[in-house]
Design a protein around this motif. Structure first.
Motif, mmCIF file in Angstrom:
data_model
loop_
_atom_site.group_PDB
_atom_site.id
_atom_site.type_symbol
_atom_site.label_atom_id
_atom_site.label_comp_id
_atom_site.label_asym_id
_atom_site.label_seq_id
_atom_site.Cartn_x
_atom_site.Cartn_y
_atom_site.Cartn_z
ATOM 1 N N GLN A 327 0.852 -1.180 0.000
ATOM 2 C CA GLN A 327 0.000 0.000 0.000
ATOM 3 C C GLN A 327 0.898 1.244 0.000
ATOM 4 N N PRO A 328 0.354 2.388 -0.470
ATOM 5 C CA PRO A 328 1.189 3.598 -0.469
ATOM 6 C C PRO A 328 1.537 4.010 0.969
ATOM 7 N N ARG A 329 2.627 4.799 1.094
ATOM 8 C CA ARG A 329 2.999 5.293 2.419
ATOM 9 C C ARG A 329 2.112 6.486 2.763
ATOM 10 N N LEU A 330 1.449 6.402 3.885
ATOM 11 C CA LEU A 330 0.521 7.458 4.289
ATOM 12 C C LEU A 330 1.278 8.659 4.825
ATOM 13 N N GLY A 339 -1.764 0.265 9.945
ATOM 14 C CA GLY A 339 -2.984 -0.538 9.988
ATOM 15 C C GLY A 339 -2.713 -1.944 9.558
ATOM 16 N N LEU B 391 -3.113 7.865 0.072
ATOM 17 C CA LEU B 391 -4.186 6.890 0.247
ATOM 18 C C LEU B 391 -4.279 6.026 -1.002
ATOM 19 N N GLU B 410 -10.709 1.782 9.117
ATOM 20 C CA GLU B 410 -9.749 1.089 9.975
ATOM 21 C C GLU B 410 -8.498 0.648 9.226
ATOM 22 N N ARG B 411 -8.670 0.166 7.992
ATOM 23 C CA ARG B 411 -7.489 -0.372 7.303
ATOM 24 C C ARG B 411 -6.961 0.556 6.223
ATOM 25 N N PHE B 412 -7.797 1.453 5.712
ATOM 26 C CA PHE B 412 -7.334 2.259 4.574
ATOM 27 C C PHE B 412 -7.377 3.767 4.853
ATOM 28 N N HIS B 413 -7.368 4.134 6.144
ATOM 29 C CA HIS B 413 -7.124 5.519 6.575
ATOM 30 C C HIS B 413 -8.081 6.535 5.968
#
Lengths: 339, 449
Positions: A327-330, A339, B391, B410-413
């Motif tokens: 996943q991309p870095r937030l 998460g 995101l 919860e999992r993907f902000h």
């Protein structure tokens, strides 16, 4: 009586690009590859493309009707599947077999999963895998490029009757450079011929140069993620290069690996299928590297001369797993709180 | 573009570069809009508790006089934008639809409309707390669009040190040029405001972030900063959403505001240049916020430009003054085209937080405001490549379609999305991603409460 209030939501401006334009661009980029294939293999290649493309479009329309959805053939994605399938098949592949394979590509590879965007595998490659399993002999019988009578008559097997096995006509058949290396233990084709494409092979995979040019056009038009071919080809070259350094007498050079068989076509036009590849940049790097690596491993150690098709299908299958870790870095994520 | 961008200003990663479309107004000097015969002043023009009215029907008020007082620290007062009489206090429609209480003023037609209410103070002698109270009393809210009360922004919790006041002069939204003109024409006000802001925060330095497509504004600011003063101009690449709080802090200082946190947690407070100009002009004079600079532009405007507009001016009056004839509120956007909202009625007023009024083309002219049916996501990944927050809008959109709102959070902000609209802007399938995310957030909030 309250007046109707319409509140549009932001953003109120949009980039002009659309799915249709992306797909049309891909078709446009495939046309030179198709044209070269016809130049090399003649009427049979043309008939093959027409058959698969028509079957794909009709199958798409059939399933739209059956599921009561509006027609989606205008998005050109079925045309792409049809053309790509034809380009991976041997030029003399019997047309009835091609039609069955094209039907399977759309029906099982796409419609079953809910249409464009939902297919976990590249539909054209699923059709190609079906062809290899159902018609093993025809799917691995290759024709010489540039036969003199190619523009006046069809190759004998093209018009084979349905459910009849085509006669093998040895006069026309030949081994691809990859099969030569695999089964006869030598490389008779020089790298420049491979690069330019005057060699036996599937209808559309022979000219690395042409595929490269068309692929770059796609990247320039933002219709393909550039990371896919870079990752696939880079990983294949590194893997092949490693083995070549270990034992140059046994393993072919990385250049031979890059320009022979379907690697270029696969890297630019198959692995880059958006629906069946990851959406995150990090995911695409992993996915592409995996495909390049697997393709070379299958070629070097598997029972088949060519490995790109299965490598991509395996890569497609790994996408959900890859996306779990890539996943991309937030922005502003506190360490240890992911998460 | 990619190569040359290294030569220009600094930036955050990703984002988009929509056409600026600022040529219509960027060279137009700020002009005054005439006073509307009737002014509508909602008691809530800010983020927080509504103000409490101080006037009664029939009462005469002078320009600048307080007409509603702050209801506690989380509120701001309201001042009369014109000399006139109070027509009443009524429920009036707001830009987004629901009616709220507003004070109606009838403008005295013959009046010169000079400000008649001012209480100048020696600002240098004030303590930080007193300065914050002065800012609140002037009714100042953020001019960038969010309308957050400025005194609250400067009111950093005890024990938190702010080392830098970041000032947003990016104006990254297309069409808008009000901040650009403010930086050029009101440079001294901006800098006076920055100095007051530093004083209110106890911050030793300030950085003004300006995009590199406004070289004249950069030159004006740099020319007006006193030698040795701890204020500098940070030149940033023209890119959307450069002016968002989080992106600006990252581009200028290399710091990231923690997920779910506020800028002061990394020693920063962010304010708009428009807010700074208000602060720098109003506070020394002891006046209050009764007008603001607004860009009026878009394909449907005959006399586009930057206007000094009294707060409370009805939108219909403003649009008539700039030569727009029409009755379709869905074409009118308050704010910029990326994050602004269309209005429910043309009778709503300009409030303290409105930075622009845009008249967009008819829906039929499908070039810019393309209206299309959403098509399935083809997983092209463009949304992922532009999301400034990092995101995965494609995955969030897929989950929204499956109504898995909790997983989104919860999992993907999901809550890190600040609705900049980049994902919707690039989506070739016309999926209204931001709208999905707004709905998902609202449903999650509802579920939590």
């Amino acid at each position: 009586m309250a007046p109707r209030i319409e509140l549009k939501t932001s953003p109120h401006i949009k980039q002009a690009d659309s799915v249709e334009r992306i797909m049309r661009t891909v078709v446009l980029a495939l046309l030179p590859v198709c044209a070269f294939s016809v130049y090399q293999f003649g009427l049979s290649a043309l008939a093959l493309m027409a058959t698969t493309t028509l079957t794909c479009v009709l199958t798409e329309q059939l399933f739209n009707r059956l599921s009561g959805r509006p027609s989606t053939i205008g998005d050109f994605s079925a045309v792409i599947t049809g053309l790509l399938l034809a380009l991976t098949l041997p030029p003399a592949f019997p047309l009835w077999m091609a039609a069955v394979s094209a039907f399977v590509a759309i029906a099982l590879g796409k419609a079953l999963f809910g249409g464009l965007g939902y297919n976990p595998f590249n539909p054209a490659l699923l059709g190609r895998a079906f062809a290899a399993a159902a018609f093993p002999e025809a799917a691995s019988t290759w024709t010489q490029a540039g036969l003199p009578e190619r523009f006046s008559e069809l190759l004998p097997s093209t018009l084979a009757m349905p459910f009849m096995r085509p006669e093998s006509v040895d006069a026309y058949t030949t081994a691809t450079p990859l099969a030569e290396w695999k089964f006869e233990g030598g490389i008779a084709t020089d790298t420049w011929a491979l690069f330019t494409g005057m060699t036996p092979g599937s209808a559309g995979e022979t000219s690395a140069l042409l595929i490269l040019v068309c692929g770059l056009f796609l990247i320039a038009r933002n219709a393909m993620n550039w990371r896919v071919p870079v990752a696939v080809l880079g990983s294949a070259a590194l893997t092949a290069g490693g083995f070549y350094l270990l034992d140059p007498g046994h393993f072919p050079s990385p250049l031979f690996v890059l320009f022979s068989g379907g690697l270029m076509l696969g890297a630019f036009f198959m692995a880059s299928d958006m629906s069946s590849s990851p959406v995150t940049p990090a995911g695409i790097w992993i996915y592409g590297a995996l495909i390049g690596f697997l393709a070379v491993i299958i070629r070097f150690f598997g029972g088949l001369p060519e490995g790109i098709m299965y490598a991509i299908l395996l890569g497609n299958a790994a996408v959900p797993l890859i996306e779990r870790i890539a996943q991309p870095r937030l922005y502003g994520l506190r360490r240890g709180r992911s998460g | 573009m990619g190569m040359l961008s290294f030569l220009s200003g600094r930036s955050f990663p990703r984002g988009i570069t929509p056409p600026g479309r600022k040529a219509q107004t960027r060279t137009e000097p700020i002009r005054r809009l005439s006073f509307a015969p009737r002014m509508v002043l909602p008691l809530t023009q800010h983020f927080g508790k509504p103000a409490r009215p101080l006037v009664q029907r029939g009462q005469e008020v002078v320009r600048g006089e307080p007409i509603a007082e702050a209801d506690g620290w989380h509120s701001v007062p309201l001042h009369a934008p014109v000399t006139g009489s109070v027509e009443g206090i009524e429920l009036m429609p707001t830009a987004r639809g629901p009616k709220t209480e507003a004070i109606l003023l009838r403008t005295h037609p013959g009046d010169s409309q000079t400000v008649r209410w001012a209480q100048p103070q020696d600002l240098g002698a004030l303590s930080r707390r007193q300065l914050l109270e002065t800012i609140q009393a002037a009714g100042i809210v953020g001019q960038g669009g969010a309308s957050f009360p400025s005194h609250l922004k400067f009111d950093v919790p005890e024990g938190r040190a702010v080392d830098t006041l970041v000032v947003n002069g990016c104006e990254c939204e297309p069409y808008l040029s009000a901040d650009h003109r403010t930086m050029i024409e009101r440079t001294e006000d901006v800098l006076a405001g920055v100095r007051l802001g530093m004083q209110a925060l106890g911050a030793p330095q300030a950085v003004i972030g300006v995009e590199d497509d406004k070289p004249d504004a950069i030159a004006a600011l740099e020319g007006a900063i006193e030698p040795g003063e701890p204020i500098r101009v940070g030149i940033l690449r023209a890119k959307y959403p450069q002016g968002s709080e989080k992106m600006l802090v990252r581009s200028l200082l290399g710091r990231e505001v923690p997920s779910g946190g506020l800028p002061y947690e990394v020693g920063v407070v962010v304010n708009n240049v428009g807010t700074m100009a208000q602060l720098g002009y109003l506070l020394p004079r002891g006046e209050a916020l009764i007008e603001r600079i607004i860009t009026v532009a878009g394909p449907g405007v005959e006399r586009p430009g930057n206007y000094r507009v009294p707060v409370g001016t009805p939108l219909r009056y403003l649009l008539e003054e700039v030569g727009f004839e029409g009755d379709d509120p869905s074409r009118i956007i308050l704010g910029g085209p990326m994050m602004g909202n269309t209005v429910a009625f043309l009778d709503v007023p300009v409030t303290k937080g409105v930075s622009g009024v845009l008249v967009m083309p008819e829906a039929a002219q499908a070039g810019e405001g393309r209206e299309a049916q959403p098509k399935p996501c083809i997983r092209c990944g463009r949304c992922v490549e532009v999301c400034p927050v990092g995101l995965n809008p494609a995955e969030l959109g897929r989950l929204a379609a499956k109504r898995q709102y909790e997983v989104m959070e919860e999992r993907f902000h999901l809550n890190d999305c600040f609705e900049c609209g980049c994902c919707s802007y690039v989506c070739p399938s016309d999926i209204p991603l931001v709208q999905y995310f707004r709905i998902a957030k609202a449903l999650n909030r509802e579920r939590a409460s």
